[in-house]
Design a protein around this motif. Structure first.
Motif, PDB file in Angstrom:
ATOM      1  N   ILE A  46     -69.203 -59.698  12.909  1.00  0.00           N
ATOM      2  CA  ILE A  46     -69.198 -60.307  14.280  1.00  0.00           C
ATOM      3  C   ILE A  46     -68.809 -60.100  15.701  1.00  0.00           C
ATOM      4  N   GLY A  47     -68.850 -60.343  16.653  1.00  0.00           N
ATOM      5  CA  GLY A  47     -67.973 -59.861  18.112  1.00  0.00           C
ATOM      6  C   GLY A  47     -68.529 -60.776  19.330  1.00  0.00           C
ATOM      7  N   HIS A  48     -67.580 -60.636  20.401  1.00  0.00           N
ATOM      8  CA  HIS A  48     -67.648 -61.497  21.279  1.00  0.00           C
ATOM      9  C   HIS A  48     -67.102 -60.584  22.498  1.00  0.00           C
ATOM     10  N   ALA A  49     -67.295 -61.056  23.514  1.00  0.00           N
ATOM     11  CA  ALA A  49     -67.907 -60.721  24.591  1.00  0.00           C
ATOM     12  C   ALA A  49     -67.113 -61.892  25.255  1.00  0.00           C
ATOM     13  N   ALA A 108     -57.790 -73.382  25.993  1.00  0.00           N
ATOM     14  CA  ALA A 108     -58.091 -74.637  27.692  1.00  0.00           C
ATOM     15  C   ALA A 108     -58.981 -74.506  28.146  1.00  0.00           C
ATOM     16  N   ALA A 109     -60.514 -73.358  27.937  1.00  0.00           N
ATOM     17  CA  ALA A 109     -61.318 -73.429  28.397  1.00  0.00           C
ATOM     18  C   ALA A 109     -62.296 -73.541  27.166  1.00  0.00           C
ATOM     19  N   ASP A 110     -63.492 -74.131  28.212  1.00  0.00           N
ATOM     20  CA  ASP A 110     -64.360 -73.923  26.546  1.00  0.00           C
ATOM     21  C   ASP A 110     -65.712 -73.479  27.886  1.00  0.00           C
ATOM     22  N   GLY A 111     -67.428 -73.730  26.791  1.00  0.00           N
ATOM     23  CA  GLY A 111     -68.705 -72.982  28.411  1.00  0.00           C
ATOM     24  C   GLY A 111     -68.785 -71.256  27.329  1.00  0.00           C
ATOM     25  N   VAL A 112     -69.530 -70.967  27.909  1.00  0.00           N
ATOM     26  CA  VAL A 112     -70.108 -69.913  26.889  1.00  0.00           C
ATOM     27  C   VAL A 112     -69.456 -68.642  26.877  1.00  0.00           C
ATOM     28  N   LEU A 113     -69.528 -68.363  25.542  1.00  0.00           N
ATOM     29  CA  LEU A 113     -68.962 -66.892  24.863  1.00  0.00           C
ATOM     30  C   LEU A 113     -70.070 -66.810  24.076  1.00  0.00           C
ATOM     31  N   PRO A 114     -70.636 -65.178  24.933  1.00  0.00           N
ATOM     32  CA  PRO A 114     -71.664 -64.419  24.358  1.00  0.00           C
ATOM     33  C   PRO A 114     -70.873 -63.330  23.095  1.00  0.00           C
ATOM     34  N   ILE A 115     -71.516 -64.019  21.879  1.00  0.00           N
ATOM     35  CA  ILE A 115     -71.489 -63.825  20.374  1.00  0.00           C
ATOM     36  C   ILE A 115     -72.647 -62.383  20.096  1.00  0.00           C
ATOM     37  N   ASN A 132     -75.404 -67.652  22.288  1.00  0.00           N
ATOM     38  CA  ASN A 132     -75.019 -68.469  23.482  1.00  0.00           C
ATOM     39  C   ASN A 132     -74.328 -69.365  22.574  1.00  0.00           C
ATOM     40  N   LEU A 133     -73.170 -69.143  22.454  1.00  0.00           N
ATOM     41  CA  LEU A 133     -72.018 -69.504  22.141  1.00  0.00           C
ATOM     42  C   LEU A 133     -71.243 -70.642  22.840  1.00  0.00           C
ATOM     43  N   ASN A 134     -72.110 -71.692  23.184  1.00  0.00           N
ATOM     44  CA  ASN A 134     -70.846 -72.905  23.438  1.00  0.00           C
ATOM     45  C   ASN A 134     -69.475 -73.159  22.722  1.00  0.00           C
ATOM     46  N   LYS A 135     -68.249 -72.149  23.512  1.00  0.00           N
ATOM     47  CA  LYS A 135     -67.253 -72.866  23.199  1.00  0.00           C
ATOM     48  C   LYS A 135     -66.499 -73.969  23.170  1.00  0.00           C
ATOM     49  N   PRO A 136     -65.835 -74.473  22.440  1.00  0.00           N
ATOM     50  CA  PRO A 136     -65.067 -75.702  22.015  1.00  0.00           C
ATOM     51  C   PRO A 136     -64.054 -75.941  22.892  1.00  0.00           C
ATOM     52  N   LEU A 137     -63.365 -76.718  23.609  1.00  0.00           N
ATOM     53  CA  LEU A 137     -61.249 -76.604  23.823  1.00  0.00           C
ATOM     54  C   LEU A 137     -61.082 -77.288  22.881  1.00  0.00           C
ATOM     55  N   GLY A 138     -59.389 -76.482  22.489  1.00  0.00           N
ATOM     56  CA  GLY A 138     -58.976 -75.885  21.697  1.00  0.00           C
ATOM     57  C   GLY A 138     -59.073 -74.800  20.602  1.00  0.00           C
ATOM     58  N   MET A 139     -60.390 -74.540  20.207  1.00  0.00           N
ATOM     59  CA  MET A 139     -60.272 -72.891  19.838  1.00  0.00           C
ATOM     60  C   MET A 139     -59.784 -71.901  20.255  1.00  0.00           C
ATOM     61  N   THR A 140     -59.473 -70.590  20.217  1.00  0.00           N
ATOM     62  CA  THR A 140     -60.018 -69.158  20.177  1.00  0.00           C
ATOM     63  C   THR A 140     -60.824 -68.659  20.208  1.00  0.00           C
ATOM     64  N   SER A 141     -60.936 -67.885  20.782  1.00  0.00           N
ATOM     65  CA  SER A 141     -62.497 -66.770  21.074  1.00  0.00           C
ATOM     66  C   SER A 141     -62.132 -66.226  19.137  1.00  0.00           C
ATOM     67  N   HIS A 142     -61.039 -66.506  18.995  1.00  0.00           N
ATOM     68  CA  HIS A 142     -61.070 -65.143  16.932  1.00  0.00           C
ATOM     69  C   HIS A 142     -61.228 -66.643  16.030  1.00  0.00           C
ATOM     70  N   ASP A 143     -60.994 -67.530  16.418  1.00  0.00           N
ATOM     71  CA  ASP A 143     -61.523 -68.355  15.792  1.00  0.00           C
ATOM     72  C   ASP A 143     -62.751 -69.406  16.130  1.00  0.00           C
ATOM     73  N   CYS A 144     -62.961 -68.857  16.713  1.00  0.00           N
ATOM     74  CA  CYS A 144     -64.882 -68.712  16.744  1.00  0.00           C
ATOM     75  C   CYS A 144     -65.565 -68.070  15.480  1.00  0.00           C
ATOM     76  N   ILE A 145     -65.354 -66.941  16.090  1.00  0.00           N
ATOM     77  CA  ILE A 145     -65.721 -65.597  15.092  1.00  0.00           C
ATOM     78  C   ILE A 145     -65.537 -66.594  13.729  1.00  0.00           C
ATOM     79  N   SER A 146     -64.721 -66.617  13.298  1.00  0.00           N
ATOM     80  CA  SER A 146     -63.620 -66.664  12.065  1.00  0.00           C
ATOM     81  C   SER A 146     -64.630 -67.836  11.636  1.00  0.00           C
ATOM     82  N   ARG A 147     -65.252 -68.950  12.197  1.00  0.00           N
ATOM     83  CA  ARG A 147     -65.973 -69.405  11.705  1.00  0.00           C
ATOM     84  C   ARG A 147     -67.053 -69.138  11.794  1.00  0.00           C
ATOM     85  N   LEU A 148     -67.928 -68.548  12.466  1.00  0.00           N
ATOM     86  CA  LEU A 148     -69.352 -68.053  12.725  1.00  0.00           C
ATOM     87  C   LEU A 148     -69.828 -67.244  11.348  1.00  0.00           C
ATOM     88  N   ARG A 149     -68.620 -66.280  11.174  1.00  0.00           N
ATOM     89  CA  ARG A 149     -68.478 -65.565   9.947  1.00  0.00           C
ATOM     90  C   ARG A 149     -68.746 -66.058   8.431  1.00  0.00           C
TER      91      ARG A 149
END
Length: 299
Positions: free
Chosen positions: A31-34, A40-47, A6-23
């Motif tokens: 690794i994938g996301h839903a 420009a949005a933050d909050g819950v990003l299921p991984i 259960n990732l709290n995605k930060p502002l300024g990052m794309t969902s793909h950026d988060c996946i790259s960081r987690l890898r």
């Protein structure tokens, strides 16, 4: 390494950026996301990690957001990231006027997604077409908004309202902000967005990339097991021989059923071990359990 996060995605990052960081952090490529979140949005990003990526399609579809809508401003992206199209102070706008318009955005409705969105038209993303200057008719889609709750109101030249929105998948909060502005006659755009729930996860239990990095460094990182995430699916328990056959991909017929009836069911062994997800089909003389995603290779 298999399970959910259960990732709290930060502002300024794309969902793909988060996946790259987690890898890089978890040292795994699978690794994938839903439910993509805009930068420009933050909050819950299921991984999902490892074999759990095949279970993303079975997560609950409901989502919830905290949105800030600013009146008197319109943009080409329907949020503050885009080019301003119109801007005019509207100090005359009242909370009562906005509240009177909100009910029309609750329920099942037709929504025109933002021109800058990831929806595909004739094989191309809308945001690619918009950036190239090509005119395109954005197709309407049916969306479901179950609730909109007023959280705060700030009057002034460019009033803002904070809304809690509960909706189904595919709903664009940017479009709700845009259409709400049209409904009150002032125009509006989305000024801020936090996703507070998605895929069965909520913001209170989410973790940041920084926290994950610290947990990995301290060897304290753990993924959420699939059976905990898929609790919205009814459980079917299979005796050892049936479990073995199901895990081999065999369809199993039941002339009588004493277990829960649903389109999709979560399969467990008698020991309680999670085996995967199955489709339950109605037959003239019984029920057919069709293996859909075998999580465990052996019964």
């Amino acid at each position: 390494m298999d399970g959910f996060l259960n990732l709290n995605k930060p502002l300024g990052m794309t969902s793909h950026d988060c996946i790259s960081r987690l890898r890089r952090l978890l040292k795994t490529k699978k690794i994938g996301h839903a439910g993509t979140l805009d930068p420009a949005a933050d909050g819950v990003l299921p991984i999902a990690v490892g074999r759990a990526t095949r279970l993303l399609q079975f997560l609950p579809t409901g989502k919830a957001y905290c949105a800030i809508v600013r009146f008197g401003v319109t943009t080409n992206t329907d949020d503050l990231e885009g080019e301003i199209l119109t801007q005019q102070a509207v100090p005359q706008l009242t909370l009562d006027g906005v509240q009177a318009a909100i009910p029309q955005f609750i329920g099942t409705m037709q929504q025109i997604p933002p021109a800058f969105s990831a929806i595909q038209v004739q094989g191309q993303r809308l945001y690619d077409l918009a950036r190239s200057g090509k005119a395109v008719d954005v197709p309407m889609r049916t969306v479901e908004v179950s609730a909109i709750e007023l959280l705060a109101w700030r009057g002034g030249e460019f009033p803002e309202i904070d809304l809690a929105v509960a909706c189904g998948g595919g709903t664009y909060i940017r479009a709700i902000a845009r259409d709400l502005g049209q409904a009150v006659g002032t125009g509006a755009t989305l000024a801020g967005l936090t996703r507070t729930a998605s895929g069965g996860f909520d913001l209170a239990a989410s973790v940041t990339l920084e926290t994950i990095a610290q947990q990995v460094e301290a060897h304290e990182f753990h993924l959420v097991p699939p059976e905990q995430v898929l609790q919205h699916l009814p459980v079917w328990c299979l005796e050892p021989e049936l479990a073995r056959r199901w895990c081999l991909g065999q369809r199993i017929f039941f002339p009588e059923v004493t277990q829960p009836i649903a389109d999709w069911v979560r399969i467990h062994a008698e020991t309680g071990k999670f085996l995967g997800v199955s489709q339950l089909e109605t037959q003239e003389d019984g029920w057919l359990l069709r293996p859909t995603m075998v999580y465990e290779p052996q019964g």
